[in-house]
Design an enzyme around this catalytic site. Structure first.
Site, PDB file in Angstrom:
ATOM      1  N   ASN B  67     -45.468  17.335  -2.036  1.00  0.00           N
ATOM      2  CA  ASN B  67     -44.757  17.846  -0.870  1.00  0.00           C
ATOM      3  C   ASN B  67     -43.240  17.753  -0.992  1.00  0.00           C
ATOM      4  OD1 ASN B  67     -47.475  16.336   0.429  1.00  0.00           O
ATOM      5  ND2 ASN B  67     -47.126  18.471   0.987  1.00  0.00           N
ATOM      6  N   ILE B  74     -38.200  17.833   1.541  1.00  0.00           N
ATOM      7  CA  ILE B  74     -39.474  17.223   1.870  1.00  0.00           C
ATOM      8  C   ILE B  74     -40.205  18.092   2.881  1.00  0.00           C
ATOM      9  CG2 ILE B  74     -40.616  15.138   2.719  1.00  0.00           C
ATOM     10  CD1 ILE B  74     -37.905  13.712   2.179  1.00  0.00           C
ATOM     11  N   CYS B  75     -41.462  18.308   2.646  1.00  0.00           N
ATOM     12  CA  CYS B  75     -42.275  19.027   3.622  1.00  0.00           C
ATOM     13  C   CYS B  75     -43.068  18.002   4.412  1.00  0.00           C
ATOM     14  CB  CYS B  75     -43.225  20.003   2.912  1.00  0.00           C
ATOM     15  SG  CYS B  75     -44.296  20.879   4.058  1.00  0.00           S
ATOM     16  N   LEU B  76     -42.555  17.659   5.575  1.00  0.00           N
ATOM     17  CA  LEU B  76     -43.219  16.654   6.398  1.00  0.00           C
ATOM     18  C   LEU B  76     -43.111  17.131   7.843  1.00  0.00           C
ATOM     19  CD1 LEU B  76     -44.567  13.870   6.550  1.00  0.00           C
ATOM     20  CD2 LEU B  76     -42.290  12.872   6.729  1.00  0.00           C
ATOM     21  N   LEU B 109     -45.378  21.943  -1.920  1.00  0.00           N
ATOM     22  CA  LEU B 109     -44.119  22.519  -2.389  1.00  0.00           C
ATOM     23  C   LEU B 109     -44.109  22.495  -3.910  1.00  0.00           C
ATOM     24  CD1 LEU B 109     -41.437  20.982  -0.010  1.00  0.00           C
ATOM     25  CD2 LEU B 109     -42.029  23.389  -0.229  1.00  0.00           C
TER      26      LEU B 109
END
Lengths: 787, 136
Positions: B67, B74-76, B109
């Site tokens: 991610n 960051i994909c959060l 990602l």
């Protein structure tokens, strides 16, 4: 033809002019004057008619100068030279100088007359011919005087100013001697200086002045005279000034200046009567000179004066006067600073001495400069230095609270602080303030070298001392530690003196700040009561369960019960209390529990004191020792010999700590130490070893105490800093490159609000140094990094 | 902004310089995950209307993770649409720390990392290789 005739006539006239000129100038006899003058006059007239007036004038001047220069001036100096500087002091030199000058004056006067005559003639002729006067003929006489003066000074064998000064100081010395004799003698002082010295002396002085005036050298003469006077006054001050500071020298010096140099100047320089202005000017100059000189001398000794306070009060007043009349303040500041730096602020001086000197400085400067500007300037280095000494606070507190020592500051404490007005009478206070406002003066600029932020200029000694550290918290903390030490050492609960000191301190620092200390004292007072109650408590008051157990006797135990919250942190030393003692303590604690439920006693046996009677052989020793020492000794009741390791285990100490403690008993001659293969072996003595004994007891007890029983203020500061350790560590985790001290300091200041970060960069530096020592951080070139 | 001076294991953050709007953070890989023993630096940038908008959090140390993209983004979800003003720096960092051990492989990602995640031993090898490359 006519022209030639005329020229021949002119030539003749010129020759006669030249001849008569020479004759005139060389003649020293006044008798021939009449006739010669007539001859000269006619020659001049003829020359004027021929239009040679200018030429005649120049020639005459030239000749006159040459004659004066060659025989007269040369002769004068030649006569003076044999009395060379080595003998310059003698009267002979002076009289030669004077008489030579006198002769010179006669010649000069005559020449001047002639020049006057000539110039008159020329002017008359010109006027008759109705011609304009050439510029070069105006002021012949002045011209002449000037050039002769120049010739006179340039032909002098040494510098003319020096010679003149020499002359004047000789004369002044005569005068001063005469003055002193007069003063010493019984007779009354004559009305005027002239009367005292006699007319001849005055005449002699004035001859010189007149001669020099005639030579156009009056300015040089005045300068030489002044410098001679200056030198003389300085010399006089040096000889009359005693090393002791017990009397003022300023007033006698001023009186002397009025009595001797001023009349001298008047006699020597004042030919024109009635020049009052000049006299006033001189008087002012001499006054200033005295202030300046005395000031400089006193300032050089100021350090010693401070040492001698309060005996040096008159000398201090001198300084005050001098500083008021001159601008010596910057000099004073630098000079005193240097003296302090060299003589006081070095490793060799004891802190107490520095403190005493600082206090004296404050007092002395209060006398010199009540506004405290100077003190601000010179006190700063001392303060800064004191701040750097680790034991300063201790010394201050000790000397403040100890009224037995001679040089203690306890007396200061008993004086009321002058800064705190209670405002009991508002009107009066307003009036005082108004007065102060009316008398306000701007701070002198010279003192601008110190920061003007130190606005509060209270000259109160205590606040100055406490102000060394900038805040009173530190001071109060140290006092608390000291008080704790003192109270714990007491066995009789008597603390009247401490109460008195505390009350005085409360007046200074306010009730709230000293609340803890008050509780401490109250603890001791309460302990006394509780102690009594516990001892007298009937057994019936105990719970039935407890009554079944036999109770150890309590008669030998008494306790000081302290409230841990209000006392400074006390270092703890763990050791095993001997069983029989522990029984007593438990019994005491049980009774306390009955009396004061739900409170319980937590014993701190290491802080107590033990009174014991020791029987060795036939002798008995009465000793007061620390509980650890007593515990060690009690182990020897059962066994005569203990290997070190076993004994250490039995009393619950490390072998090193045991060794330190047991030294006391070895020194007392009660135990002996022996080295065996298995380690150290301690043996009980059956009789007291020679040299041991009661005399050493007190000393030994003190030695033992040298290991500080109460963690000092410094240690506490470090503990306070520990709160910030996490912040610092967190910070450094995120900055791999490390951070410099000031950066950390700034960050803490910015981000740490609860509790607010109020430490100085120095404290932080100490703390970080501690962390580095603990191997939590590393420090390279001022940059701290996490390990 | 609650200050991260706590002794939380594995996460810490501190303002970078004198500005309160840019912080530096450090995350240590949680125990029991392949990230154990590795530490990552992050930058946190707070918008002026923080805490009503999420801070912009990026890995400064390159992070191999399903991610996280190659630039450190960051994909959060809580840093995007699920942001709440109740989150603090500490909770954000703790979330990221747990994200390291429990990636959301559904929206990667870094597709390679997501695929590799199935094989933990191989993943660990690649991860440590990448990490040690970065340290050089």
């Amino acid at each position: 033809m006519v022209t030639i005739m005329a020229e021949a006539g002119t030539l003749k006239a010129w020759q006669s002019f030249v001849q008569s000129t020479d004759k005139e100038l060389e003649a020293s006899q006044q008798a021939t004057e009449q006739q010669a003058t007539a001859e000269l006059t006619s020659a001049i007239q003829k020359l004027c008619a021929a239009g040679l007036a200018e030429l005649a004038g120049f020639h005459f001047l030239q000749r006159a100068q040459d004659t004066v220069q060659d025989p007269h001036i040369k002769h004068f100096w030649e006569r003076l030279i044999p009395h060379s500087p080595s003998k310059a002091e003698t009267d002979e030199w002076s009289s030669t100088f004077t008489s030579g000058l006198q002769e010179l004056v006669i010649v000069l006067k005559r020449h001047c007359q002639l020049v006057e005559l000539l110039s008159r003639q020329l002017l008359a002729n010109r006027a008759a011919a109705a011609e304009p006067l050439p510029a070069s003929l105006i002021g012949l006489a002045a011209n002449y005087r000037r050039s002769v003066g120049a010739a006179f000074s340039s032909s002098a064998p040494a510098s003319l100013a020096g010679i003149l000064e020499q002359h004047y100081s000789n004369c002044l010395k005569d005068f001063s001697n005469a003055h002193r004799n007069q003063e010493d003698g019984e007779g009354e002082l004559p009305d005027s200086a002239e009367e005292m010295m006699g007319i001849a002396y005055v005449k002699r002085l004035q001859t010189v002045t007149t001669a020099l005036e005639l030579l156009g050298l009056e300015e040089e003469a005045a300068a030489a005279c002044m410098s001679a006077v200056g030198r003389h006054v300085r010399q006089h001050l040096k000889t009359t000034m005693q090393a002791s500071f017990s009397c003022s020298i300023l007033d006698p010096a001023l009186a002397y200046v009025d009595a001797v140099p001023l009349p001298f100047l008047q006699m020597a320089q004042l030919n024109v009567a009635g020049a009052r202005k000049q006299v006033e000017l001189w008087s002012a100059m001499l006054g200033y000179f005295v202030y300046d000189t005395v000031g400089a001398m006193r300032i050089a000794q100021f350090f010693d004066m401070v040492v001698d306070w309060p005996d040096s009060l008159p000398a201090l007043r001198d300084v005050k006067e001098c500083l008021a009349h001159t601008n010596l303040q910057p000099h004073f500041i630098t000079s005193f600073r240097i003296a302090t730096q060299q003589r006081l602020l070095h490793a060799g001086a004891a802190t107490l001495d520095i403190l005493t000197q600082y206090v004296n400085t404050i007092k002395a400067l209060k006398e010199v400069d009540p506004r405290g500007m100077l003190l601000n300037a010179v006190g700063e280095p001392i303060k800064a230095y004191l701040r750097g000494r680790p034991d300063t606070i201790r010394c201050i507190v000790h000397s403040l609270t100890d009224d037995n020592a001679d040089d203690s500051l306890f007396g200061e404490l008993t004086q009321p602080a002058d800064e705190e007005g209670d405002g009991s009478d508002d009107d009066v206070e307003d009036w005082d303030e108004l007065q102060a406002a009316l008398q306000w003066k701007p701070d002198p600029v010279e003192v601008g070298m110190i920061d003007s932020k130190g606005r509060e200029r209270s000259l109160d000694i205590i606040s100055m001392l406490v102000g060394v550290y900038g805040s009173k918290e530190l001071f109060i903390n140290e006092y608390r530690s000291l008080l704790a030490d003192k109270l714990l050492a007491k066995t009789d609960y008597d603390c009247d003196r401490e109460i008195r000191t505390l009350e005085l301190l409360k007046l200074r620092f306010g009730e709230a700040n000293l609340h803890n200390c008050e509780v401490m004292l109250k603890d001791v007072a309460d302990s006394k009561r509780v102690n009594g109650n516990i001892r007298n408590m009937p057994r019936q008051a105990m719970s039935p369960l407890r009554r079944q157990h036999p109770e150890a006797p309590l008669t030998t135990t008494s306790a000081t019960i302290i409230s841990a919250l209000f006392w400074p942190t006390l270092p703890e030393e763990k050791f095993t209390v001997p069983t029989e003692v522990q029984e007593q303590l438990d019994a005491y604690a049980a009774r306390f529990f009955v009396l004061k439920t739900p409170r319980k006693l937590l014993w701190r046996p290491d802080l107590g004191a033990v009174n014991l009677t020791l029987t060795v052989g036939e002798e008995a020793l009465d000793l007061t020792v620390t509980p650890v020492q007593a515990a060690i000794l009690m182990q020897f009741r059962a066994r005569g010999e203990w290997p070190a390791a076993q004994l250490a285990h039995a009393v619950g100490l490390s072998t090193e700590a045991l060794r330190v403690r047991i030294m006391f008993w070895i020194n007392q001659g009660v135990l002996t130490e022996a080295r065996t293969a298995a380690g150290l072996l301690y043996t009980r003595c059956e009789s007291l070893a020679a040299g041991g004994g009661g005399a050493a007891a007190a000393v030994a007890m003190e030695e033992d105490d040298a290991a500080p029983t109460i963690s000092s203020a410094q240690g506490q500061a470090l503990q306070e800093m520990a709160v910030y350790e996490q912040f610092v560590m967190g910070m450094l985790t995120n900055f791999d490159g490390g951070l410099a001290l000031d950066r950390i300091h700034n960050m803490l200041k910015m981000f740490v609000v609860d509790p607010p970060y109020d430490k100085s960069a120095d404290q932080l530096s100490t703390f970080l140094g501690q962390l580095v020592a603990d191997e939590k951080l590393s420090c390279e070139a001022g940059v701290f990094r996490k390990r | 902004m609650s200050l991260m001076a706590s002794a939380d294991p594995g996460v810490s953050a501190f303002p970078d310089g004198d500005s309160l709007f840019a912080w530096l953070g450090t995350i240590h890989g949680a125990k029991g995950t392949v990230y154990e023993g590795l530490s990552y630096k992050l930058s946190l940038k707070f918008p002026t209307d923080y805490p009503f908008k999420a801070p912009l959090v990026k890995f400064e140390t390159g992070c191999f993770h399903p991610n996280v993209d190659q630039y450190g983004n960051i994909c959060l979800d809580i840093l995007k649409d699920k942001w709440s003003a109740a989150y603090s720096v500490r909770t954000v960092l703790l979330s990221i720390q747990s994200l390291l051990g429990e990636p959301n492989n559904d929206s990667p990602l870094n597709a390679y990392a997501a695929k590799l995640w199935e094989n933990q031993a191989e993943y660990r090898r690649v991860l440590h290789k990448k990490y040690s490359e970065l340290q050089k």
